[in-house]
Write a protein that holds these residues in place. Sequence first.
Motif, PDB file in Angstrom:
ATOM      1  N   TYR A 224     114.100  15.771  36.214  1.00 22.78           N
ATOM      2  CA  TYR A 224     114.770  15.094  36.975  1.00 22.78           C
ATOM      3  C   TYR A 224     116.494  14.913  36.537  1.00 22.78           C
ATOM      4  O   TYR A 224     117.080  14.017  37.105  1.00 22.78           O
ATOM      5  CB  TYR A 224     114.273  13.352  37.245  1.00 22.78           C
ATOM      6  CG  TYR A 224     112.887  13.616  38.070  1.00 22.78           C
ATOM      7  CD1 TYR A 224     112.907  13.843  39.328  1.00 22.78           C
ATOM      8  CD2 TYR A 224     111.658  13.875  37.088  1.00 22.78           C
ATOM      9  CE1 TYR A 224     111.613  13.855  40.048  1.00 22.78           C
ATOM     10  CE2 TYR A 224     110.206  13.917  37.885  1.00 22.78           C
ATOM     11  CZ  TYR A 224     110.483  14.011  39.074  1.00 22.78           C
ATOM     12  OH  TYR A 224     109.262  14.153  40.053  1.00 22.78           O
ATOM     13  N   GLY A 225     116.460  15.292  35.482  1.00 25.66           N
ATOM     14  CA  GLY A 225     117.823  15.550  34.890  1.00 25.66           C
ATOM     15  C   GLY A 225     118.477  14.130  34.921  1.00 25.66           C
ATOM     16  O   GLY A 225     117.827  13.216  34.322  1.00 25.66           O
ATOM     17  N   PRO A 226     119.921  13.970  34.826  1.00 22.46           N
ATOM     18  CA  PRO A 226     120.317  12.703  34.576  1.00 22.46           C
ATOM     19  C   PRO A 226     120.283  11.675  35.828  1.00 22.46           C
ATOM     20  O   PRO A 226     120.699  10.325  35.312  1.00 22.46           O
ATOM     21  CB  PRO A 226     122.148  12.995  34.569  1.00 22.46           C
ATOM     22  CG  PRO A 226     121.992  14.195  35.345  1.00 22.46           C
ATOM     23  CD  PRO A 226     120.717  14.937  35.300  1.00 22.46           C
ATOM     24  N   THR A 227     119.483  11.700  36.877  1.00 19.08           N
ATOM     25  CA  THR A 227     119.066  11.036  37.840  1.00 19.08           C
ATOM     26  C   THR A 227     118.591   9.735  37.224  1.00 19.08           C
ATOM     27  O   THR A 227     118.648   8.519  37.663  1.00 19.08           O
ATOM     28  CB  THR A 227     118.415  11.578  38.889  1.00 19.08           C
ATOM     29  OG1 THR A 227     119.271  12.754  39.366  1.00 19.08           O
ATOM     30  CG2 THR A 227     118.186  10.677  40.213  1.00 19.08           C
ATOM     31  N   THR A 228     117.389   9.815  36.334  1.00 18.88           N
ATOM     32  CA  THR A 228     116.699   8.693  35.747  1.00 18.88           C
ATOM     33  C   THR A 228     117.572   7.500  34.904  1.00 18.88           C
ATOM     34  O   THR A 228     117.818   6.630  35.477  1.00 18.88           O
ATOM     35  CB  THR A 228     115.959   9.178  34.641  1.00 18.88           C
ATOM     36  OG1 THR A 228     116.530  10.153  33.661  1.00 18.88           O
ATOM     37  CG2 THR A 228     114.753   9.813  35.627  1.00 18.88           C
ATOM     38  N   GLN A 229     118.796   8.172  34.284  1.00 18.73           N
ATOM     39  CA  GLN A 229     119.695   7.173  33.549  1.00 18.73           C
ATOM     40  C   GLN A 229     120.619   6.702  34.830  1.00 18.73           C
ATOM     41  O   GLN A 229     120.980   5.466  34.544  1.00 18.73           O
ATOM     42  CB  GLN A 229     120.640   8.005  32.648  1.00 18.73           C
ATOM     43  CG  GLN A 229     121.667   7.236  31.907  1.00 18.73           C
ATOM     44  CD  GLN A 229     122.638   7.961  30.948  1.00 18.73           C
ATOM     45  OE1 GLN A 229     123.290   8.885  31.281  1.00 18.73           O
ATOM     46  NE2 GLN A 229     122.420   7.686  29.774  1.00 18.73           N
ATOM     47  N   ARG A 230     120.973   7.365  35.729  1.00 17.74           N
ATOM     48  CA  ARG A 230     121.684   6.823  36.773  1.00 17.74           C
ATOM     49  C   ARG A 230     121.152   5.736  37.686  1.00 17.74           C
ATOM     50  O   ARG A 230     121.523   4.458  37.832  1.00 17.74           O
ATOM     51  CB  ARG A 230     122.098   7.895  37.731  1.00 17.74           C
ATOM     52  CG  ARG A 230     123.089   8.888  37.365  1.00 17.74           C
ATOM     53  CD  ARG A 230     123.533  10.118  38.261  1.00 17.74           C
ATOM     54  NE  ARG A 230     124.441  11.096  37.541  1.00 17.74           N
ATOM     55  CZ  ARG A 230     124.639  12.170  37.811  1.00 17.74           C
ATOM     56  NH1 ARG A 230     123.551  12.908  38.888  1.00 17.74           N
ATOM     57  NH2 ARG A 230     125.150  13.076  37.197  1.00 17.74           N
ATOM     58  N   VAL A 231     119.824   5.766  37.798  1.00 16.88           N
ATOM     59  CA  VAL A 231     119.124   5.003  38.429  1.00 16.88           C
ATOM     60  C   VAL A 231     119.071   3.574  37.705  1.00 16.88           C
ATOM     61  O   VAL A 231     119.128   2.500  38.019  1.00 16.88           O
ATOM     62  CB  VAL A 231     117.491   5.250  38.790  1.00 16.88           C
ATOM     63  CG1 VAL A 231     116.659   4.039  39.087  1.00 16.88           C
ATOM     64  CG2 VAL A 231     117.554   6.303  39.648  1.00 16.88           C
ATOM     65  N   ALA A 232     118.869   3.685  36.198  1.00 16.05           N
ATOM     66  CA  ALA A 232     118.993   2.722  35.257  1.00 16.05           C
ATOM     67  C   ALA A 232     120.257   1.920  35.229  1.00 16.05           C
ATOM     68  O   ALA A 232     120.202   0.654  35.283  1.00 16.05           O
ATOM     69  CB  ALA A 232     118.402   2.922  33.901  1.00 16.05           C
ATOM     70  N   LEU A 233     121.142   2.855  35.151  1.00 18.85           N
ATOM     71  CA  LEU A 233     122.469   2.042  35.125  1.00 18.85           C
ATOM     72  C   LEU A 233     122.957   1.558  36.416  1.00 18.85           C
ATOM     73  O   LEU A 233     123.573   0.398  36.591  1.00 18.85           O
ATOM     74  CB  LEU A 233     123.649   3.433  34.983  1.00 18.85           C
ATOM     75  CG  LEU A 233     123.499   3.887  33.317  1.00 18.85           C
ATOM     76  CD1 LEU A 233     124.546   4.992  33.497  1.00 18.85           C
ATOM     77  CD2 LEU A 233     123.847   2.757  32.423  1.00 18.85           C
ATOM     78  N   GLY A 234     122.362   1.990  37.583  1.00 17.42           N
ATOM     79  CA  GLY A 234     122.512   1.188  38.871  1.00 17.42           C
ATOM     80  C   GLY A 234     121.762  -0.159  38.962  1.00 17.42           C
ATOM     81  O   GLY A 234     122.292  -0.995  39.476  1.00 17.42           O
ATOM     82  N   ALA A 235     120.937  -0.127  38.319  1.00 16.64           N
ATOM     83  CA  ALA A 235     119.974  -1.279  38.243  1.00 16.64           C
ATOM     84  C   ALA A 235     120.799  -2.287  37.534  1.00 16.64           C
ATOM     85  O   ALA A 235     120.816  -3.569  37.872  1.00 16.64           O
ATOM     86  CB  ALA A 235     118.681  -1.100  37.698  1.00 16.64           C
ATOM     87  N   LEU A 236     121.481  -1.873  36.265  1.00 18.56           N
ATOM     88  CA  LEU A 236     122.110  -2.777  35.485  1.00 18.56           C
ATOM     89  C   LEU A 236     123.420  -3.376  36.080  1.00 18.56           C
ATOM     90  O   LEU A 236     123.814  -4.500  36.135  1.00 18.56           O
ATOM     91  CB  LEU A 236     122.611  -1.852  34.185  1.00 18.56           C
ATOM     92  CG  LEU A 236     123.531  -2.685  33.202  1.00 18.56           C
ATOM     93  CD1 LEU A 236     122.854  -3.923  32.628  1.00 18.56           C
ATOM     94  CD2 LEU A 236     123.803  -1.828  32.056  1.00 18.56           C
ATOM     95  N   SER A 242     124.765  -9.413  40.641  1.00 20.45           N
ATOM     96  CA  SER A 242     124.187 -10.626  41.289  1.00 20.45           C
ATOM     97  C   SER A 242     124.510 -11.848  40.226  1.00 20.45           C
ATOM     98  O   SER A 242     124.550 -13.096  40.655  1.00 20.45           O
ATOM     99  CB  SER A 242     122.661 -10.376  41.120  1.00 20.45           C
ATOM    100  OG  SER A 242     121.745 -11.644  41.284  1.00 20.45           O
ATOM    101  N   LEU A 243     124.396 -11.493  38.884  1.00 20.86           N
ATOM    102  CA  LEU A 243     124.699 -12.663  38.026  1.00 20.86           C
ATOM    103  C   LEU A 243     126.186 -13.220  38.292  1.00 20.86           C
ATOM    104  O   LEU A 243     126.461 -14.503  38.126  1.00 20.86           O
ATOM    105  CB  LEU A 243     124.592 -12.126  36.715  1.00 20.86           C
ATOM    106  CG  LEU A 243     123.227 -11.862  36.116  1.00 20.86           C
ATOM    107  CD1 LEU A 243     123.172 -11.330  34.843  1.00 20.86           C
ATOM    108  CD2 LEU A 243     122.256 -13.075  36.476  1.00 20.86           C
ATOM    109  N   TYR A 244     127.104 -12.526  38.549  1.00 20.58           N
ATOM    110  CA  TYR A 244     128.744 -12.816  38.656  1.00 20.58           C
ATOM    111  C   TYR A 244     128.531 -13.471  40.149  1.00 20.58           C
ATOM    112  O   TYR A 244     129.533 -14.304  40.081  1.00 20.58           O
ATOM    113  CB  TYR A 244     129.517 -11.573  38.501  1.00 20.58           C
ATOM    114  CG  TYR A 244     129.647 -10.786  37.383  1.00 20.58           C
ATOM    115  CD1 TYR A 244     129.487 -11.288  36.193  1.00 20.58           C
ATOM    116  CD2 TYR A 244     129.880  -9.404  37.498  1.00 20.58           C
ATOM    117  CE1 TYR A 244     129.555 -10.759  35.150  1.00 20.58           C
ATOM    118  CE2 TYR A 244     130.148  -8.724  36.335  1.00 20.58           C
ATOM    119  CZ  TYR A 244     129.832  -9.228  35.090  1.00 20.58           C
ATOM    120  OH  TYR A 244     130.124  -8.759  33.816  1.00 20.58           O
ATOM    121  N   ASP A 245     127.672 -13.196  40.919  1.00 21.33           N
ATOM    122  CA  ASP A 245     127.851 -13.902  42.113  1.00 21.33           C
ATOM    123  C   ASP A 245     126.882 -15.305  42.134  1.00 21.33           C
ATOM    124  O   ASP A 245     126.711 -15.940  43.249  1.00 21.33           O
ATOM    125  CB  ASP A 245     127.346 -13.033  43.388  1.00 21.33           C
ATOM    126  CG  ASP A 245     128.142 -11.871  43.732  1.00 21.33           C
ATOM    127  OD1 ASP A 245     129.442 -12.065  43.348  1.00 21.33           O
ATOM    128  OD2 ASP A 245     127.672 -10.855  44.336  1.00 21.33           O
TER     129      ASP A 245
END
Length: 257
Positions: A224-236, A242-245
Motif C-alpha cells: 500500500y505504499g505511502p498511503t498508510t502513513q497518509r491515513v495516519a496523518l489525516g487522522a492526526l 476537532s480539539l481546536y474546535d
Amino acid sequence: MTTAEHAAELRRLHTAPELLQVVNVWDVVSATAVAALPGTRALATASHSIAATYGYPDGEQIPLDLMLDMVGRIARGVDVPVSADLEAGYGDAGETIRRAIGEGVAGANLEDQLKPLDEAVAAVRAAVAAADAEGVPFALNARTDAFVHGRGRPLEVNVADAIERGRAFLDAGATCVFVPGMFGDDVVAELVAGIGELRVSVIGLPGVPAPARLQELGVARVSYGPTTQRVALGALQDLATSLYDGGVLPEGIRPLN
C-alpha cells in the motif's frame, strides 16, 4: 528466527496460493502496531514514508545510512519478515542489499526507474548475487516503473514493457515483479499471463481490484505504499482540528505506544 529463516519464509509467502498482503510501515511503533495483528504475516517499509519521517522528499534524497538504520530498527523490532523499500539501490544495488541483510531485512523492493533494460537487469543480478554471498534466500521484489514513468504512453506499450522487464528480472533471479500503477482487472490479468502466476506484485490504490479479486487473478502480493502513513496523518489532523474546535479526546483510545 534468523535473517535467513525470515527470508525463506518471506519467499514462501510470495509463492503460496494465498495473496500476501503487506501493510507498509515507516518506523518502529507503526511496525509493532501492525505486527501485533493476527493477520500480519510480513511487513513492508515505504521509502516515501520513511523519507518524510526524517523531512526528506522521496527519490533517494534521504541518506542511505538513515534509511538502513530505520529499516534495521523495524526488522529488529518485530517477529515477522520485513521487506524494505530500497528505491533503486542508492547507486549500488548489490552493496545496499548486502547492508540491508546485515540489518536483518528479509526482502526488498528494487525499482528500475525505467532505465535501459540492461542496466536494470544488472542491478537485479547484483542484488541477487549479494544475497547469495550472504547465504540468505532474499525475497527480491523487482519493481518496474513501466506505468509510473510511462505516463502518456499507450496502455498496451506499458503492459508490454512491464512484461518484458518482469520476465528479464525473474530470469536474473528476482522472486517477484512489482508493477505499481492504477489499473483494473484486465491489465492485472494481462500482467499475470505475461509474467507468471504468483509472480506479480501490485499496489493497492483506488480502482485497483480488491484483495480477494487479486488472489483470483493469480497475483502474489499487494502492498500500500505511502498511503498508510497518509491515513495516519489525516487522522492526526482531523483530531487536532476537532480539539481546536472545542472537542475532547474520544473514548477507547488504544495504548499502542
